[in-house]
Write a protein that holds these residues in place. Structure first.
Motif, PDB file in Angstrom:
ATOM      1  N   TYR A 198      -2.119   6.209   1.616  1.00 28.87           N
ATOM      2  CA  TYR A 198      -2.635   5.273   2.613  1.00 28.87           C
ATOM      3  C   TYR A 198      -1.537   4.966   3.628  1.00 28.87           C
ATOM      4  O   TYR A 198      -0.586   4.248   3.323  1.00 28.87           O
ATOM      5  CB  TYR A 198      -3.107   3.994   1.921  1.00 28.87           C
ATOM      6  CG  TYR A 198      -3.676   2.962   2.856  1.00 28.87           C
ATOM      7  CD1 TYR A 198      -5.016   2.995   3.214  1.00 28.87           C
ATOM      8  CD2 TYR A 198      -2.882   1.949   3.380  1.00 28.87           C
ATOM      9  CE1 TYR A 198      -5.555   2.050   4.063  1.00 28.87           C
ATOM     10  CE2 TYR A 198      -3.407   1.005   4.230  1.00 28.87           C
ATOM     11  CZ  TYR A 198      -4.741   1.050   4.580  1.00 28.87           C
ATOM     12  OH  TYR A 198      -5.269   0.107   5.422  1.00 28.87           O
ATOM     13  N   LYS A 227      -4.181  11.198  -2.188  1.00 30.57           N
ATOM     14  CA  LYS A 227      -4.388  10.345  -1.017  1.00 30.57           C
ATOM     15  C   LYS A 227      -3.211   9.386  -0.883  1.00 30.57           C
ATOM     16  O   LYS A 227      -2.814   8.736  -1.850  1.00 30.57           O
ATOM     17  CB  LYS A 227      -5.682   9.556  -1.150  1.00 30.57           C
ATOM     18  CG  LYS A 227      -6.010   8.702   0.062  1.00 30.57           C
ATOM     19  CD  LYS A 227      -7.350   8.026  -0.098  1.00 30.57           C
ATOM     20  CE  LYS A 227      -7.688   7.173   1.097  1.00 30.57           C
ATOM     21  NZ  LYS A 227      -8.970   6.501   0.938  1.00 30.57           N
ATOM     22  N   TYR A 283      -3.363  12.223   4.139  1.00 29.17           N
ATOM     23  CA  TYR A 283      -2.657  11.059   4.674  1.00 29.17           C
ATOM     24  C   TYR A 283      -3.688  10.301   5.499  1.00 29.17           C
ATOM     25  O   TYR A 283      -4.143  10.779   6.534  1.00 29.17           O
ATOM     26  CB  TYR A 283      -1.464  11.486   5.527  1.00 29.17           C
ATOM     27  CG  TYR A 283      -0.374  12.122   4.694  1.00 29.17           C
ATOM     28  CD1 TYR A 283       0.679  11.363   4.214  1.00 29.17           C
ATOM     29  CD2 TYR A 283      -0.410  13.467   4.364  1.00 29.17           C
ATOM     30  CE1 TYR A 283       1.676  11.931   3.433  1.00 29.17           C
ATOM     31  CE2 TYR A 283       0.571  14.045   3.578  1.00 29.17           C
ATOM     32  CZ  TYR A 283       1.607  13.273   3.121  1.00 29.17           C
ATOM     33  OH  TYR A 283       2.579  13.841   2.345  1.00 29.17           O
ATOM     34  N   ASP A 284      -4.067   9.129   5.020  1.00 35.00           N
ATOM     35  CA  ASP A 284      -5.142   8.341   5.610  1.00 35.00           C
ATOM     36  C   ASP A 284      -4.590   7.396   6.661  1.00 35.00           C
ATOM     37  O   ASP A 284      -3.798   6.496   6.346  1.00 35.00           O
ATOM     38  CB  ASP A 284      -5.844   7.555   4.493  1.00 35.00           C
ATOM     39  CG  ASP A 284      -7.107   6.891   4.944  1.00 35.00           C
ATOM     40  OD1 ASP A 284      -7.630   7.226   6.027  1.00 35.00           O
ATOM     41  OD2 ASP A 284      -7.600   6.010   4.207  1.00 35.00           O
ATOM     42  N   SER A 285      -4.989   7.617   7.915  1.00 30.51           N
ATOM     43  CA  SER A 285      -4.493   6.790   9.024  1.00 30.51           C
ATOM     44  C   SER A 285      -5.542   6.712  10.119  1.00 30.51           C
ATOM     45  O   SER A 285      -6.325   7.641  10.314  1.00 30.51           O
ATOM     46  CB  SER A 285      -3.203   7.391   9.592  1.00 30.51           C
ATOM     47  OG  SER A 285      -2.772   6.666  10.732  1.00 30.51           O
ATOM     48  N   ASP A 333      -2.286   3.828   6.993  1.00 28.95           N
ATOM     49  CA  ASP A 333      -2.723   2.581   7.622  1.00 28.95           C
ATOM     50  C   ASP A 333      -4.237   2.568   7.746  1.00 28.95           C
ATOM     51  O   ASP A 333      -4.884   3.601   7.643  1.00 28.95           O
ATOM     52  CB  ASP A 333      -2.091   2.406   9.017  1.00 28.95           C
ATOM     53  CG  ASP A 333      -2.713   3.335  10.038  1.00 28.95           C
ATOM     54  OD1 ASP A 333      -3.758   2.970  10.604  1.00 28.95           O
ATOM     55  OD2 ASP A 333      -2.168   4.440  10.251  1.00 28.95           O
ATOM     56  N   GLY A 334      -4.748   1.378   7.986  1.00 25.50           N
ATOM     57  CA  GLY A 334      -6.164   1.185   8.265  1.00 25.50           C
ATOM     58  C   GLY A 334      -6.331   0.443   9.573  1.00 25.50           C
ATOM     59  O   GLY A 334      -7.307  -0.254   9.785  1.00 25.50           O
ATOM     60  N   SER A 361      -3.110  11.286  10.520  1.00 22.62           N
ATOM     61  CA  SER A 361      -4.245  11.537   9.632  1.00 22.62           C
ATOM     62  C   SER A 361      -4.369  13.044   9.429  1.00 22.62           C
ATOM     63  O   SER A 361      -4.904  13.755  10.283  1.00 22.62           O
ATOM     64  CB  SER A 361      -5.526  10.966  10.239  1.00 22.62           C
ATOM     65  OG  SER A 361      -6.616  11.196   9.376  1.00 22.62           O
ATOM     66  N   ARG A 392       0.822  -1.212   0.000  1.00 17.38           N
ATOM     67  CA  ARG A 392       0.000   0.000   0.000  1.00 17.38           C
ATOM     68  C   ARG A 392       0.858   1.264   0.000  1.00 17.38           C
ATOM     69  O   ARG A 392       0.709   2.143   0.828  1.00 17.38           O
ATOM     70  CB  ARG A 392      -0.948   0.011   1.203  1.00 17.38           C
ATOM     71  CG  ARG A 392      -2.036  -1.044   1.164  1.00 17.38           C
ATOM     72  CD  ARG A 392      -2.921  -1.006  -0.072  1.00 17.38           C
ATOM     73  NE  ARG A 392      -3.450   0.294  -0.436  1.00 17.38           N
ATOM     74  CZ  ARG A 392      -4.639   0.759  -0.067  1.00 17.38           C
ATOM     75  NH1 ARG A 392      -5.422   0.015   0.681  1.00 17.38           N
ATOM     76  NH2 ARG A 392      -5.043   1.939  -0.479  1.00 17.38           N
TER      77      ARG A 392
END
Length: 161
Positions: free
Chosen positions: A77, A75, A129-131, A79-80, A137, A55
């Protein structure tokens, strides 16, 4: 340092260098071994190009704000929830370190598009920044495509806009 020789672009039909504008999507991936960048431009993201374990792709899309002005929304990624906080911190820092190269690849890879829409060279770029961790985030402003064009001085000649 951005190396134009290592950028490979695929325009996915029915997308062209003229359309779409709003909703135009970019999938930028890379090879750790060869340092090559792979950019897919189209109506949809190229999910087949994404390494779902690593990712480390950067996605972007042209969107309109409430006033109808276009901006480039990226965007990354981080972490999820699958990584420890320390690992997410490392990923966040690495994305921040490399985001300039990614944005440069997206801008140069779609240069004929900007030739057709020169006003977009001055559109803002935002990267989310997707976290799951609040400290990683964030949405940051990264200037305009024009700033990334000016950064390259490798003898690559562009039409003046």
């Amino acid at each position: 340092m951005f190396d134009l020789q290592k950028l490979f672009v695929q325009l996915t039909p029915p997308a062209t260098f003229v359309q779409p504008v709003e909703g135009r999507k970019y999938t930028l991936t890379h090879s750790d071994v060869t340092a090559k960048l792979f950019l897919d431009v189209g109506y949809v993201y190229n999910c087949k190009a994404i390494n779902w374990k690593m990712r480390d792709e950067v996605l972007a899309e042209w969107k309109k704000d409430r006033e109808g002005r276009l901006y480039l929304a990226g965007k990354a990624y981080v972490d999820g929830g699958e990584f420890r906080k320390e690992v997410s911190g490392l990923r966040f820092n690495l994305f921040q370190k490399e985001i300039g190269t990614a944005i440069t690849g997206i801008v140069y890879g779609d240069w004929p598009f900007y030739y057709n829409y020169p006003a977009l060279l001055d559109a803002p770029i935002f990267v989310h920044y997707d976290s799951t961790y609040p400290e990683y985030s964030h949405v940051f402003y990264y200037g305009t495509p024009r700033q990334y064009v000016k950064q390259i001085s490798s003898g690559f000649r562009l039409a003046r806009l």
